[in-house]
Design an enzyme around this catalytic site. Structure first.
Site, mmCIF file in Angstrom:
data_model
loop_
_atom_site.group_PDB
_atom_site.id
_atom_site.type_symbol
_atom_site.label_atom_id
_atom_site.label_comp_id
_atom_site.label_asym_id
_atom_site.label_seq_id
_atom_site.Cartn_x
_atom_site.Cartn_y
_atom_site.Cartn_z
ATOM 1 N N GLY A 55 55.932 46.579 73.936
ATOM 2 C CA GLY A 55 54.868 46.342 73.446
ATOM 3 C C GLY A 55 53.701 45.888 74.604
ATOM 4 C CG ASP A 56 54.477 42.676 76.754
ATOM 5 O OD1 ASP A 56 53.613 42.293 75.724
ATOM 6 O OD2 ASP A 56 55.622 42.137 76.847
#
Length: 324
Positions: free
Chosen positions: A261-262
């Site tokens: 997600g990052d």
């Protein structure tokens, strides 16, 4: 310049083993220690994409010094605030399989034990506010991850007020009240995942269409753009220009979901800074997030480019006004 803020960094101790059993001595197959925290992860992925950033946040004790050493080794520049007491946390990321009492193998992929982190005194928080208040037009501020228990859930909203009116692009990747309080400052981008979205609205999210519906709700609450990561289902984007984007995840073998997600946030920012096109930024985000999920650590720029070519160029679905 992009500035990423990690209020509660960690040393991530990644362990892989098969046949995990509670109450028994278990021996690892693979071990990996890396600097952790969502803001640090965004900076590491940006570095792989050829985009420079500065990592901000709080470090403490011997673990804090090791986090600094390892971020430097990743060629991520950090302008850290060192606390006089406590230690930065250690997070345990356990990957592999476990055995049921009957001896059957059950999946344990992605189990985490996260430390609490040090107390952050008021003077340290003020020092971070002062640094962020220096940001100027064209800079980007990324606030990512949790804050220590000693820090108010309104802290991100407070930091966003430091750059109000300065034409700084702001990104918030957080959950719960930390995210909701920040919405009043109208961040340029937020990136909840399906679980965080479900917890916010107290309803399960099963499809990309459902994710888009609730992304629109978050826009009504103050977010300008809402990017939702949906793991193997792909991602959706409710954009500020009243368009919506949706795409399946490219095919590949899941290796390590930590930081995916990052990586999506980093890919979106890199794509936006390159083109100021929502479609391109969305595709870059999906490619970067997926490429990291298919890698042992963060994906390389070549990995991202390879997946980008597999994502259809036309991912726009319909105006958000039709999603009612």
């Amino acid at each position: 310049m992009i500035y990423t803020v990690t209020c509660n960094p960690s040393l991530d101790y990644n362990i892989s083993l098969d046949g995990f059993q509670t109450g028994k001595t278990n021996r690892t197959d693979v071990e990996l220690v890396v600097p952790g925290g969502k803001g640090i992860n965004v900076s590491r992925m940006l570095r792989n994409l050829g985009v420079e950033s500065t990592a901000l946040g709080f470090l403490a004790g011997f673990t804090g010094r090791e986090i600094q050493r390892r971020t430097n080794a990743c060629r991520v520049f950090g302008d850290w605030i060192f606390l006089e007491e406590g230690n930065s946390r250690i997070n345990i990321k356990l990957h592999g399989t476990s055995k049921t009492p009957s001896g059957e193998i059950s999946d344990l992929y992605g189990t985490e034990i996260n430390g609490k982190g040090p107390d952050v005194p008021l003077d340290a928080r003020d020092r971070l506010r002062e640094r962020i208040a220096l940001l100027q037009k064209g800079d980007v501020l990324v606030l990512a991850g949790s804050v220590p228990a000693s820090v108010s859930p309104f802290f991100y909203a407070d930091l966003l007020r430091q750059v109000e009116g300065r034409h700084v692009l702001t990104v918030v990747d957080a959950a719960g009240s930390l995210l909701c309080s920040a919405l009043l400052q109208h961040p340029f981008l937020i990136k909840p995942n399906a679980q965080e979205l479900a917890e916010l609205f107290q309803t399960p999210i099963h499809t990309r269409e459902e994710a888009l519906f609730f992304a629109r709700r978050l826009q009504a609450m103050g977010a300008r753009n809402v990017l939702v990561s949906l793991a193997g289902q792909g991602a959706v984007l409710a954009a500020e220009d009243n368009t919506a984007y949706s795409a399946k995840a490219p095919q590949g073998q899941l290796v390590n979901a930590v930081g995916a997600g990052d990586s999506m946030v980093a890919g979106f920012l890199a794509g936006w800074m390159e083109s100021e096109s929502y479609a391109h930024a969305f595709r870059m985000g999906l490619a970067a997030g997926s490429a990291s999920a298919f890698s042992e650590q963060f994906a390389t720029k070549a990995d991202v480019q390879d997946l980008l070519e597999k994502i259809p160029e036309r991912v726009e679905v319909l105006p958000l006004s039709d999603l009612s």
